[in-house]
Write a protein that holds these residues in place. Structure first.
Motif, PDB file in Angstrom:
ATOM      1  N   ASP A  91      22.475  89.469  57.898  1.00 58.68           N
ATOM      2  CA  ASP A  91      23.839  88.997  58.115  1.00 58.68           C
ATOM      3  C   ASP A  91      24.591  89.083  56.795  1.00 58.68           C
ATOM      4  OD1 ASP A  91      22.322  87.004  56.934  1.00 58.68           O
ATOM      5  OD2 ASP A  91      22.944  85.411  58.298  1.00 58.68           O
ATOM      6  N   PHE A  92      25.900  88.819  56.812  1.00 59.91           N
ATOM      7  CA  PHE A  92      26.725  88.996  55.618  1.00 59.91           C
ATOM      8  C   PHE A  92      27.990  88.158  55.741  1.00 59.91           C
ATOM      9  CE2 PHE A  92      27.752  92.232  58.737  1.00 59.91           C
ATOM     10  CZ  PHE A  92      29.141  92.288  58.746  1.00 59.91           C
ATOM     11  N   ALA A  93      28.744  88.088  54.651  1.00 62.19           N
ATOM     12  CA  ALA A  93      30.010  87.346  54.658  1.00 62.19           C
ATOM     13  C   ALA A  93      31.100  88.189  54.019  1.00 62.19           C
ATOM     14  CB  ALA A  93      29.864  86.028  53.913  1.00 62.19           C
ATOM     15  N   TYR A  94      32.280  88.168  54.631  1.00 65.83           N
ATOM     16  CA  TYR A  94      33.463  88.865  54.097  1.00 65.83           C
ATOM     17  C   TYR A  94      34.386  87.838  53.462  1.00 65.83           C
ATOM     18  CZ  TYR A  94      38.019  91.225  54.085  1.00 65.83           C
ATOM     19  OH  TYR A  94      39.233  91.751  53.715  1.00 65.83           O
ATOM     20  N   VAL A  95      34.902  88.177  52.245  1.00 67.27           N
ATOM     21  CA  VAL A  95      35.890  87.313  51.598  1.00 67.27           C
ATOM     22  C   VAL A  95      37.080  88.179  51.178  1.00 67.27           C
ATOM     23  CG1 VAL A  95      34.210  85.598  50.859  1.00 67.27           C
ATOM     24  CG2 VAL A  95      34.725  87.513  49.361  1.00 67.27           C
ATOM     25  N   PRO A  96      38.289  87.661  51.326  1.00 67.11           N
ATOM     26  CA  PRO A  96      39.480  88.473  51.046  1.00 67.11           C
ATOM     27  C   PRO A  96      39.853  88.509  49.568  1.00 67.11           C
ATOM     28  CG  PRO A  96      40.144  86.316  51.811  1.00 67.11           C
ATOM     29  CD  PRO A  96      38.634  86.336  51.876  1.00 67.11           C
ATOM     30  N   ARG A  97      40.745  89.390  49.218  1.00 62.39           N
ATOM     31  CA  ARG A  97      41.278  89.461  47.863  1.00 62.39           C
ATOM     32  C   ARG A  97      41.933  88.126  47.509  1.00 62.39           C
ATOM     33  NH1 ARG A  97      46.021  93.088  46.235  1.00 62.39           N
ATOM     34  NH2 ARG A  97      46.323  91.289  44.854  1.00 62.39           N
ATOM     35  N   ASP A  98      41.968  87.830  46.228  1.00 62.75           N
ATOM     36  CA  ASP A  98      42.598  86.624  45.677  1.00 62.75           C
ATOM     37  C   ASP A  98      41.875  85.332  46.042  1.00 62.75           C
ATOM     38  OD1 ASP A  98      44.721  88.169  44.532  1.00 62.75           O
ATOM     39  OD2 ASP A  98      45.683  88.242  46.506  1.00 62.75           O
ATOM     40  N   ALA A  99      40.673  85.429  46.624  1.00 60.64           N
ATOM     41  CA  ALA A  99      39.917  84.231  46.989  1.00 60.64           C
ATOM     42  C   ALA A  99      39.049  83.766  45.824  1.00 60.64           C
ATOM     43  CB  ALA A  99      39.040  84.503  48.203  1.00 60.64           C
ATOM     44  N   ALA A 100      38.777  82.472  45.783  1.00 66.25           N
ATOM     45  CA  ALA A 100      37.765  81.904  44.892  1.00 66.25           C
ATOM     46  C   ALA A 100      36.479  81.809  45.695  1.00 66.25           C
ATOM     47  CB  ALA A 100      38.191  80.527  44.399  1.00 66.25           C
ATOM     48  N   VAL A 101      35.393  82.385  45.171  1.00 67.82           N
ATOM     49  CA  VAL A 101      34.150  82.539  45.938  1.00 67.82           C
ATOM     50  C   VAL A 101      33.003  81.857  45.204  1.00 67.82           C
ATOM     51  CG1 VAL A 101      32.612  84.187  47.073  1.00 67.82           C
ATOM     52  CG2 VAL A 101      35.020  84.794  46.690  1.00 67.82           C
ATOM     53  N   SER A 102      32.151  81.177  45.962  1.00 67.08           N
ATOM     54  CA  SER A 102      30.952  80.562  45.418  1.00 67.08           C
ATOM     55  C   SER A 102      29.750  81.046  46.220  1.00 67.08           C
ATOM     56  CB  SER A 102      31.053  79.036  45.504  1.00 67.08           C
ATOM     57  OG  SER A 102      29.832  78.424  45.131  1.00 67.08           O
TER      58      SER A 102
ATOM     59  N   THR B 239      45.358  95.809  49.557  1.00 65.60           N
ATOM     60  CA  THR B 239      46.646  95.101  49.555  1.00 65.60           C
ATOM     61  C   THR B 239      46.703  94.010  50.616  1.00 65.60           C
ATOM     62  OG1 THR B 239      47.596  96.808  51.005  1.00 65.60           O
ATOM     63  CG2 THR B 239      47.904  97.069  48.623  1.00 65.60           C
ATOM     64  N   ARG B 240      46.062  94.206  51.762  1.00 62.87           N
ATOM     65  CA  ARG B 240      46.122  93.231  52.850  1.00 62.87           C
ATOM     66  C   ARG B 240      45.002  92.195  52.716  1.00 62.87           C
ATOM     67  NH1 ARG B 240      46.066  96.251  58.396  1.00 62.87           N
ATOM     68  NH2 ARG B 240      44.465  97.508  57.318  1.00 62.87           N
ATOM     69  N   ARG B 241      45.256  91.003  53.234  1.00 59.01           N
ATOM     70  CA  ARG B 241      44.259  89.936  53.251  1.00 59.01           C
ATOM     71  C   ARG B 241      43.833  89.684  54.692  1.00 59.01           C
ATOM     72  NH1 ARG B 241      44.458  84.840  51.624  1.00 59.01           N
ATOM     73  NH2 ARG B 241      42.827  84.876  50.034  1.00 59.01           N
ATOM     74  N   PHE B 242      42.510  89.723  54.902  1.00 56.92           N
ATOM     75  CA  PHE B 242      41.934  89.360  56.193  1.00 56.92           C
ATOM     76  C   PHE B 242      41.217  88.025  56.046  1.00 56.92           C
ATOM     77  CE2 PHE B 242      42.547  93.873  56.547  1.00 56.92           C
ATOM     78  CZ  PHE B 242      42.893  94.077  57.879  1.00 56.92           C
ATOM     79  N   PRO B 243      40.983  87.303  57.119  1.00 64.77           N
ATOM     80  CA  PRO B 243      40.315  86.002  57.001  1.00 64.77           C
ATOM     81  C   PRO B 243      38.886  86.130  56.491  1.00 64.77           C
ATOM     82  CG  PRO B 243      41.379  86.255  59.158  1.00 64.77           C
ATOM     83  CD  PRO B 243      41.398  87.593  58.514  1.00 64.77           C
ATOM     84  N   ALA B 244      38.451  85.139  55.730  1.00 69.94           N
ATOM     85  CA  ALA B 244      37.033  85.040  55.382  1.00 69.94           C
ATOM     86  C   ALA B 244      36.257  84.808  56.667  1.00 69.94           C
ATOM     87  CB  ALA B 244      36.814  83.889  54.410  1.00 69.94           C
ATOM     88  N   ARG B 245      35.131  85.522  56.822  1.00 72.16           N
ATOM     89  CA  ARG B 245      34.389  85.371  58.066  1.00 72.16           C
ATOM     90  C   ARG B 245      32.939  85.827  57.914  1.00 72.16           C
ATOM     91  NH1 ARG B 245      37.642  89.718  58.071  1.00 72.16           N
ATOM     92  NH2 ARG B 245      37.046  91.613  59.203  1.00 72.16           N
TER      93      ARG B 245
END
Length: 308
Positions: free
Chosen positions: A86-97, A114-120
């Motif tokens: 499994d995996f996780a997607y995080v968008p641009r400009d996000a703070a990730v831990s 350029t586009r932001r999609f939801p973290a999922r």
């Protein structure tokens, strides 16, 4: 770039805390990135996504990914030769831990966008496992981040598993020109892991490290990419342009590679052009069976289970 700058032996592109750190500046291009993060048991790491979208993919072990107010528990896997992850997607400009109770190694596949999609969350059970080629050109593709499979802005990422002795990324192909409906312009990173050969004798057990080979050749007057590299566990090859393939797995050593692709096109698509001298090989596959060693594993039908 020179040949030595395109083949990156394990450790040569490390930058703490990453054992591999390839960004557009390092690669000399505009979009594709790849990092490999190793965490000790109980370890954690934080990073800013910046101008790129990212997929966090366990290579070994599991982890927790937190971003955009969401928390995703990734079951992961023992190794890339053991099962779909499994995996996780995080968008641009996000703070990730990223944190891991048991420790492990985690690929961060990225692309400027350029586009932001939801973290999922991406469940392993939703990853299409595809068999490509026939005979000794048979290989397995885990299409976790493929265009048309998982939504993103620019990032395309897949895993390829090649049984020992087989050729994959064959016939050689390219995607270095924008030709709508025919070919995409995509920068590509290959990251390799090679299964060792395990021996048993009176002295005990031992593991013999594996190896493989990667070929990239110029595709025209604007392409100077020319690489024939012996690749080992943890190596990477950068492909800004050119015909790439074959990727050759030495007998007795299954080969894994992670492909990360992105480019400037308005359409997120993987459209390739076969090398005209070698495209005929596809026609020879019609009467050949798929290598019976494949698939090495299936995606699980229930999340958290291991696919056999």
């Amino acid at each position: 770039m020179t040949r030595s700058e395109l083949h990156l032996p394990a450790g040569s592109a490390a930058a703490a805390p990453y054992t591999l750190d390839i960004d557009p500046e390092r690669a000399g291009w505009g979009y594709s990135s790849l990092r490999v993060l190793e965490l000790e048991p109980g370890g954690s790491h934080e990073f800013g996504a910046g101008e790129s979208e990212w997929i966090v993919l366990p290579l070994s072990g599991g982890c927790t990914v937190a971003a955009e107010g969401e928390t995703f528990q990734l079951h992961g896997r023992t190794s890339v030769f053991d099962g779909v992850s499994d995996f996780a997607y995080v968008p641009r400009d996000a703070a990730v831990s990223i944190s891991s109770d048991g420790g492990g190694r985690f690929a961060l596949t990225g692309a400027r966008c350029t586009r932001r999609f939801p973290a999922r969350y991406g469940p392993a059970s939703s990853v299409p496992v595809e068999l490509r080629g026939r005979g000794n050109c048979s290989r397995q593709v885990n299409n976790f981040g493929a265009a048309g499979v998982f939504e993103a802005d620019q990032l395309i990422a897949v895993e390829v598993l090649t049984p020992g002795g087989n050729w994959s990324s064959y016939p050689p192909h390219k995607h270095d020109e924008d030709r709508p409906g025919v070919e995409s312009e995509l920068e590509e990173i290959y990251y390799f892991e090679i299964a060792p050969h395990r021996t048993e004798d009176v002295a005990g057990s031992a593991e013999i490290p594996g190896l493989g080979y990667q070929r990239v050749s110029p595709s025209g007057p604007r392409s100077g990419t020319d690489v024939l590299a012996e690749v080992r566990d943890g190596d990477a090859v950068l492909i800004p342009d050119g015909w790439h393939g074959p990727s050759i797995a030495a007998p007795g050593h299954d080969m894994y590679y992670l492909n990360v692709m992105a480019g400037p096109g308005l359409e997120r698509a993987w459209l390739i052009c076969d090398h005209p001298d070698h495209a005929w090989i596809r026609g020879s596959w019609e009467e050949q069976p798929v290598d019976p060693r494949l698939p090495l594993y299936h995606a699980p039908t229930v999340e958290g289970e291991r696919g056999k």
